[in-house]
Scaffold this motif. Structure first.
Motif, PDB file in Angstrom:
ATOM      1  N   LEU A 190       8.542  40.677  79.226  1.00  0.00           N
ATOM      2  CA  LEU A 190       8.269  39.769  80.327  1.00  0.00           C
ATOM      3  C   LEU A 190       9.417  39.664  81.321  1.00  0.00           C
ATOM      4  O   LEU A 190       9.382  38.842  82.229  1.00  0.00           O
ATOM      5  CB  LEU A 190       7.916  38.384  79.776  1.00  0.00           C
ATOM      6  N   LYS A 191      10.424  40.503  81.153  1.00  0.00           N
ATOM      7  CA  LYS A 191      11.471  40.574  82.169  1.00  0.00           C
ATOM      8  C   LYS A 191      10.951  41.412  83.331  1.00  0.00           C
ATOM      9  O   LYS A 191      10.612  42.579  83.152  1.00  0.00           O
ATOM     10  CB  LYS A 191      12.736  41.233  81.599  1.00  0.00           C
ATOM     11  N   PRO A 192      10.852  40.830  84.535  1.00  0.00           N
ATOM     12  CA  PRO A 192      10.356  41.611  85.672  1.00  0.00           C
ATOM     13  C   PRO A 192      11.164  42.886  85.857  1.00  0.00           C
ATOM     14  O   PRO A 192      12.392  42.882  85.799  1.00  0.00           O
ATOM     15  CB  PRO A 192      10.546  40.655  86.857  1.00  0.00           C
ATOM     16  N   GLY A 193      10.453  44.007  86.028  1.00  0.00           N
ATOM     17  CA  GLY A 193      11.121  45.281  86.237  1.00  0.00           C
ATOM     18  C   GLY A 193      11.380  46.055  84.967  1.00  0.00           C
ATOM     19  O   GLY A 193      11.800  47.207  85.016  1.00  0.00           O
ATOM     20  N   ASN A 194      11.107  45.429  83.808  1.00  0.00           N
ATOM     21  CA  ASN A 194      11.318  46.118  82.539  1.00  0.00           C
ATOM     22  C   ASN A 194      10.067  46.918  82.186  1.00  0.00           C
ATOM     23  O   ASN A 194       9.302  46.572  81.291  1.00  0.00           O
ATOM     24  CB  ASN A 194      11.636  45.106  81.431  1.00  0.00           C
ATOM     25  N   ALA A 195       9.858  47.981  82.906  1.00  0.00           N
ATOM     26  CA  ALA A 195       8.641  48.783  82.730  1.00  0.00           C
ATOM     27  C   ALA A 195       8.705  49.659  81.481  1.00  0.00           C
ATOM     28  O   ALA A 195       7.706  50.252  81.087  1.00  0.00           O
ATOM     29  CB  ALA A 195       8.415  49.660  83.962  1.00  0.00           C
ATOM     30  N   ASP A 196       9.872  49.740  80.832  1.00  0.00           N
ATOM     31  CA  ASP A 196       9.998  50.574  79.640  1.00  0.00           C
ATOM     32  C   ASP A 196       9.243  49.988  78.450  1.00  0.00           C
ATOM     33  O   ASP A 196       8.854  50.709  77.538  1.00  0.00           O
ATOM     34  CB  ASP A 196      11.473  50.743  79.260  1.00  0.00           C
ATOM     35  N   LYS A 198       6.038  48.448  77.025  1.00  0.00           N
ATOM     36  CA  LYS A 198       4.618  48.411  77.387  1.00  0.00           C
ATOM     37  C   LYS A 198       4.026  47.047  77.049  1.00  0.00           C
ATOM     38  O   LYS A 198       4.166  46.546  75.941  1.00  0.00           O
ATOM     39  CB  LYS A 198       3.859  49.511  76.654  1.00  0.00           C
ATOM     40  N   LEU A 199       3.363  46.450  78.033  1.00  0.00           N
ATOM     41  CA  LEU A 199       2.695  45.180  77.823  1.00  0.00           C
ATOM     42  C   LEU A 199       1.355  45.402  77.133  1.00  0.00           C
ATOM     43  O   LEU A 199       0.669  46.384  77.389  1.00  0.00           O
ATOM     44  CB  LEU A 199       2.452  44.473  79.160  1.00  0.00           C
ATOM     45  N   ASP A 200       0.989  44.475  76.264  1.00  0.00           N
ATOM     46  CA  ASP A 200      -0.353  44.493  75.712  1.00  0.00           C
ATOM     47  C   ASP A 200      -0.963  43.099  75.876  1.00  0.00           C
ATOM     48  O   ASP A 200      -0.281  42.142  76.215  1.00  0.00           O
ATOM     49  CB  ASP A 200      -0.373  44.945  74.241  1.00  0.00           C
ATOM     50  N   TRP A 201      -2.249  43.018  75.611  1.00  0.00           N
ATOM     51  CA  TRP A 201      -2.968  41.766  75.813  1.00  0.00           C
ATOM     52  C   TRP A 201      -2.385  40.637  74.972  1.00  0.00           C
ATOM     53  O   TRP A 201      -2.221  39.508  75.443  1.00  0.00           O
ATOM     54  CB  TRP A 201      -4.446  41.990  75.469  1.00  0.00           C
ATOM     55  N   THR A 203       0.662  40.175  73.838  1.00  0.00           N
ATOM     56  CA  THR A 203       1.954  39.728  74.359  1.00  0.00           C
ATOM     57  C   THR A 203       1.766  38.810  75.555  1.00  0.00           C
ATOM     58  O   THR A 203       2.415  37.754  75.661  1.00  0.00           O
ATOM     59  CB  THR A 203       2.821  40.932  74.763  1.00  0.00           C
ATOM     60  N   ILE A 204       0.890  39.184  76.462  1.00  0.00           N
ATOM     61  CA  ILE A 204       0.655  38.359  77.645  1.00  0.00           C
ATOM     62  C   ILE A 204       0.014  37.029  77.262  1.00  0.00           C
ATOM     63  O   ILE A 204       0.407  35.966  77.762  1.00  0.00           O
ATOM     64  CB  ILE A 204      -0.223  39.119  78.662  1.00  0.00           C
ATOM     65  N   GLU A 205      -0.954  37.067  76.355  1.00  0.00           N
ATOM     66  CA  GLU A 205      -1.596  35.825  75.925  1.00  0.00           C
ATOM     67  C   GLU A 205      -0.603  34.912  75.212  1.00  0.00           C
ATOM     68  O   GLU A 205      -0.761  33.697  75.203  1.00  0.00           O
ATOM     69  CB  GLU A 205      -2.777  36.131  74.998  1.00  0.00           C
ATOM     70  N   GLY A 206       0.451  35.508  74.607  1.00  0.00           N
ATOM     71  CA  GLY A 206       1.457  34.710  73.916  1.00  0.00           C
ATOM     72  C   GLY A 206       2.221  33.770  74.830  1.00  0.00           C
ATOM     73  O   GLY A 206       2.760  32.764  74.376  1.00  0.00           O
ATOM     74  N   ILE A 207       2.262  34.093  76.126  1.00  0.00           N
ATOM     75  CA  ILE A 207       2.958  33.218  77.061  1.00  0.00           C
ATOM     76  C   ILE A 207       1.989  32.475  77.975  1.00  0.00           C
ATOM     77  O   ILE A 207       2.402  31.687  78.814  1.00  0.00           O
ATOM     78  CB  ILE A 207       3.941  34.013  77.945  1.00  0.00           C
ATOM     79  N   ALA A 208       0.687  32.703  77.784  1.00  0.00           N
ATOM     80  CA  ALA A 208      -0.295  32.136  78.703  1.00  0.00           C
ATOM     81  C   ALA A 208      -0.271  30.613  78.720  1.00  0.00           C
ATOM     82  O   ALA A 208      -0.572  29.993  79.747  1.00  0.00           O
ATOM     83  CB  ALA A 208      -1.700  32.637  78.344  1.00  0.00           C
ATOM     84  N   ALA A 209       0.091  30.002  77.606  1.00  0.00           N
ATOM     85  CA  ALA A 209       0.138  28.542  77.555  1.00  0.00           C
ATOM     86  C   ALA A 209       1.332  27.982  78.303  1.00  0.00           C
ATOM     87  O   ALA A 209       1.377  26.791  78.607  1.00  0.00           O
ATOM     88  CB  ALA A 209       0.169  28.070  76.098  1.00  0.00           C
ATOM     89  N   ASP A 210       2.303  28.840  78.604  1.00  0.00           N
ATOM     90  CA  ASP A 210       3.550  28.372  79.210  1.00  0.00           C
ATOM     91  C   ASP A 210       3.676  28.724  80.677  1.00  0.00           C
ATOM     92  O   ASP A 210       4.643  28.344  81.324  1.00  0.00           O
ATOM     93  CB  ASP A 210       4.752  28.968  78.444  1.00  0.00           C
ATOM     94  N   VAL A 211       2.716  29.464  81.216  1.00  0.00           N
ATOM     95  CA  VAL A 211       2.747  29.829  82.636  1.00  0.00           C
ATOM     96  C   VAL A 211       1.363  29.570  83.227  1.00  0.00           C
ATOM     97  O   VAL A 211       0.372  29.487  82.500  1.00  0.00           O
ATOM     98  CB  VAL A 211       3.142  31.314  82.846  1.00  0.00           C
ATOM     99  N   PRO A 212       1.254  29.440  84.549  1.00  0.00           N
ATOM    100  CA  PRO A 212      -0.060  29.239  85.161  1.00  0.00           C
ATOM    101  C   PRO A 212      -0.982  30.415  84.875  1.00  0.00           C
ATOM    102  O   PRO A 212      -0.541  31.546  84.709  1.00  0.00           O
ATOM    103  CB  PRO A 212       0.264  29.133  86.659  1.00  0.00           C
ATOM    104  N   ASP A 272      -5.461  46.196  78.642  1.00  0.00           N
ATOM    105  CA  ASP A 272      -6.490  46.153  77.595  1.00  0.00           C
ATOM    106  C   ASP A 272      -7.825  45.652  78.132  1.00  0.00           C
ATOM    107  O   ASP A 272      -8.617  45.032  77.394  1.00  0.00           O
ATOM    108  CB  ASP A 272      -6.028  45.270  76.416  1.00  0.00           C
ATOM    109  N   ASP A 273      -8.048  45.867  79.426  1.00  0.00           N
ATOM    110  CA  ASP A 273      -9.298  45.470  80.094  1.00  0.00           C
ATOM    111  C   ASP A 273      -9.524  43.956  80.027  1.00  0.00           C
ATOM    112  O   ASP A 273     -10.658  43.492  80.120  1.00  0.00           O
ATOM    113  CB  ASP A 273     -10.498  46.192  79.478  1.00  0.00           C
ATOM    114  N   LYS A 274      -8.408  43.180  79.892  1.00  0.00           N
ATOM    115  CA  LYS A 274      -8.564  41.736  79.715  1.00  0.00           C
ATOM    116  C   LYS A 274      -7.696  40.888  80.646  1.00  0.00           C
ATOM    117  O   LYS A 274      -8.135  39.817  81.078  1.00  0.00           O
ATOM    118  CB  LYS A 274      -8.234  41.336  78.267  1.00  0.00           C
ATOM    119  N   VAL A 275      -6.474  41.332  80.937  1.00  0.00           N
ATOM    120  CA  VAL A 275      -5.552  40.470  81.685  1.00  0.00           C
ATOM    121  C   VAL A 275      -4.681  41.280  82.639  1.00  0.00           C
ATOM    122  O   VAL A 275      -4.492  42.492  82.472  1.00  0.00           O
ATOM    123  CB  VAL A 275      -4.613  39.665  80.742  1.00  0.00           C
ATOM    124  N   ILE A 276      -4.151  40.569  83.619  1.00  0.00           N
ATOM    125  CA  ILE A 276      -3.147  41.112  84.533  1.00  0.00           C
ATOM    126  C   ILE A 276      -2.015  40.086  84.593  1.00  0.00           C
ATOM    127  O   ILE A 276      -2.271  38.875  84.643  1.00  0.00           O
ATOM    128  CB  ILE A 276      -3.718  41.339  85.949  1.00  0.00           C
TER     129      ILE A 276
END
Length: 291
Positions: A190-196, A198-201, A203-212, A272-276
């Protein structure tokens, strides 16, 4: 009850005072100790140092009400033998305590606070707290903690090195190695620019409660200009604001920097066809759920 020093101090402070519920809570805890002593043979009550008055209310009530009549509890002469044990509260450097009644409560359950958020809390504690927390909350040796403390005062010290060690140790202890790895993966990804990384669904959902977050369907997202998505998702207020951020190099799509205003959202951009995950700068993020 009125003679207790803790009560006197609160009542003498006109600005602070004490609610009736808080004042009478010692009755509830006191009778609870009586019940446990009489029915279960419990002779010790343990709590934080702020519970001393409530605990002694129980020990006093047991002696007054029970005496020799107890079947289970220990009695010496006419006096039941009961004990209260308190521990110093874990306070922050500003004098506030940890707890669910305080802002920023740190829950141990992963269902109430994700391992990522748990890790991030300890990673961001002030320098004034970190050494004390290392001593209290981890099993590191005093020598190792002293070395970390010395390093903090040296030139070239990397900020938050001690905090990182604290966060790793406490997260592993509470959530296990798997929870720590989940937190580390999310932190790096989740560090911007850390493209090395790979994000998965998950991981993103893990922070969904803490960000808009927001929900959009495929038709609203696919093939639209990236700047339009920043505005329609609510992360930025206008295309001109998005354009300025783009020129400053601060727009990220799933942690990959957005370099062109002509960029359009493609199917591969939906994780994963679920989030951006959209980012504007280092801290402003938006999770877009695709339905």
């Amino acid at each position: 009850m009125m003679s207790k020093e803790s009560v006197k101090k609160r009542l003498e402070n006109a600005e602070q005072g004490m609610s009736y519920a808080e004042f009478t809570y010692q009755l509830l805890q006191g009778y609870d100790f009586v019940h446990l002593y009489e029915k279960e043979g419990v002779i010790v009550q343990i709590g934080g140092s702020d519970q001393w008055g409530n605990i002694t209310a129980g020990t006093d009530l047991i002696r007054r009400l029970i005496g020799k009549s107890s079947e289970n509890g220990a009695v010496v002469g006419n006096v039941p033998v009961v004990f209260g044990l308190t521990f110093p509260l874990l306070l922050k450097s500003d004098g506030t305590k940890f707890g669910k009644s305080e802002d920023g409560a740190i829950w141990l359950s992963a269902s109430l606070l994700s391992p990522y958020k748990f890790y991030q809390y300890f990673f961001t504690v002030p320098d004034d707290d970190v050494v004390r927390f290392l001593k209290i909350l981890t099993f590191l040796s005093i020598e190792e903690i002293a070395e970390l403390e010395r390093d903090m005062g040296k030139l070239g010290y990397v900020p938050n090195t001690a905090q990182r060690r604290l966060a790793e140790e406490v997260t592993r202890f509470v959530h296990g190695q798997e929870g720590l790895e989940e937190a580390l993966k999310a932190t790096e990804a989740l560090k911007p620019g850390n493209a090395d990384t790979k994000l998965d669904w998950k991981t993103i959902e893990g922070i969904a409660a803490d960000v808009p977050s927001c929900s959009m369907n495929h038709e609203q997202v696919l093939n639209i200009p990236i700047l339009d998505l920043y505005v329609s998702s609510g992360l930025l207020e206008s295309k001109s604001a998005a354009r300025r951020m783009l020129k400053q190099g601060g727009l990220y799509l799933n942690n990959a920097k957005v370099d062109s205003e002509s960029k359009k959202i493609e199917a591969d951009d939906i994780v994963d066809d679920k989030v951006i995950l959209l980012s504007a700068g280092k801290k402003n993020k938006m999770v877009v759920r695709i339905s």
